[in-house]
Enzyme design. Structure first.
Site: not given
Ligand code: MG
Length: 370
Positions: A165, A194, A219, A242, A266
């Site tokens: 992250k 991400d 991402e 995402d 997801k």
């Protein structure tokens, strides 16, 4: 075969440690999970789970799943759960939008369809490619050395993939993080940076261009798909979409316009496996690799994600995520696919292959019958 009863359970799934999204802007401590049991007139039982990542991550609301199922129950009771495409159609006609509401129903119907035909979930999704799926760790933002320390801890448990992250207004720090982590990356290790939408377009362009020599993948660098489209023109690093990938139409636009090279599907967000499979197939047709995640949840949600991953050819399958590793509660002890040595593998059993321990779920909060 007809659905004769739908039982809905609400269970809070506490995280073992508080979790902050990229940029430290949203904190999560507990996930609101909905479990659905569907019973048929031929005494087959299917299970589904819908667990958004809190209420603030994307437009998916835990209590909304239970309210939505109440609305859908009218058309679901009496319908044939062995026909997931028709169930999907019925749900979309009865409750437009709200895909996250439909995913646990879709999962329970596929569980039943698998039990009836003797097929596992990967088989129902096109066939199981026999290799396990690499599990991605989730590395919180922090100082560069701290983040490498977290990666090392996961390495000791066999992980070879990490979703790291980054993101926020301190672009210099993000550049340092990425360079430091890449220096310590092992040869076979897969790292995804991400951002969880945490950059503005300017911040994204600055960090992505300053690290372009590394060839790393980012991402969801910005809030919207339009932002990503604009970034695609002024950066060269591979991009994964995402949070803004919700529908098959989104995937079509992303693929057609060349906005991203990777799609993170997801399953709860896109409305279940039936829709996720369609998005996956469209991605593959355009040479786009995928990550698969449930969104959040127990080993049941992870099983659903692993099933989609394993029915995806290995060259397109970058990894999945095991949320089970971050929870303090296990609703199916000793059952279902477990992350082992950095891999997740779905056993070859009809349907989902397991059910939760119902005593862990308490009494249903709603029951709908014929
Ligand atoms: Mg992500």
């Amino acid at each position: 075969m007809k659905i004769k009863r739908i039982s809905v359970y609400h269970k809070d799934l506490p995280l073992s440690e508080p979790y902050w999204l990229s940029g430290g802007r949203l904190k999560f401590e507990v996930l609101d999970a909905t479990f659905v049991r569907i019973d048929t007139d031929n005494d087959i039982t299917g299970w589904g789970e819908g667990t958004p990542w809190g209420h603030t991550y994307v437009p998916a609301h835990g209590p909304g799943i239970r309210a939505g199922i109440e609305t859908l129950s009218e058309v679901l009771i009496g319908a044939d759960p062995g026909q997931p495409g028709r169930i999907e159609y019925l749900m979309d006609k009865t409750l437009p939008g709200h895909p996250y509401v439909k995913s646990p129903i879709d999962m329970a119907c596929l569980d039943i369809a698998g039990q009836v035909t003797g097929q596992s979930l990967p088989d129902l999704l096109g066939g199981c490619f026999g290799t396990p799926t690499r599990v991605m760790s989730s590395i919180s933002s922090g100082a560069p050395e701290y983040m490498v320390g977290l990666i090392k801890k996961y390495r000791e448990r066999g992980y070879r993939g990490h979703s790291v992250k980054v993101g926020g207004s301190n672009t210099d720090l993000d550049i340092q993080r990425i360079r430091h982590i890449e220096e310590h990356r092992l040869e076979d290790e897969r790292i995804l940076y991400d951002v969880n939408r945490a950059w503005t377009r300017r911040e994204a362009a600055m960090v992505m261009n300053a690290t372009a020599d590394l060839g790393v993948t980012f991402e969801q660098p910005c809030e919207t798909t339009d932002d990503i489209k604009a970034l695609r023109r002024i950066t060269s690093a591979p991009i994964s979409v995402d949070e803004t990938l919700v529908s098959v139409n989104d995937m079509a636009a992303i693929a057609h316009e060349g906005m991203a090279e990777v799609a993170n599907i997801k399953i709860n967000r896109v409305g279940g496996l039936t829709k996720a499979r369609r998005i996956r197939d469209l991605a593959i047709a355009h040479g786009i690799q995928i990550y698969v995640m449930a969104t959040g949840g127990s080993a049941m949600a992870d099983a659903e994600a692993a099933a989609l991953a394993q029915s995806t050819p290995e060259e397109f399958r970058l990894g999945c995520w095991a949320c089970q590793d971050m929870l303090t509660v296990d609703i199916a002890p000793g059952r279902g696919p477990r992350s082992e040595n950095g891999d997740l593998f779905v056993p070859d059993q009809p349907g989902l292959g397991f059910a939760p321990d119902e005593s862990m779920l308490g009494e249903p909060v709603a029951v709908f019958v014929e």
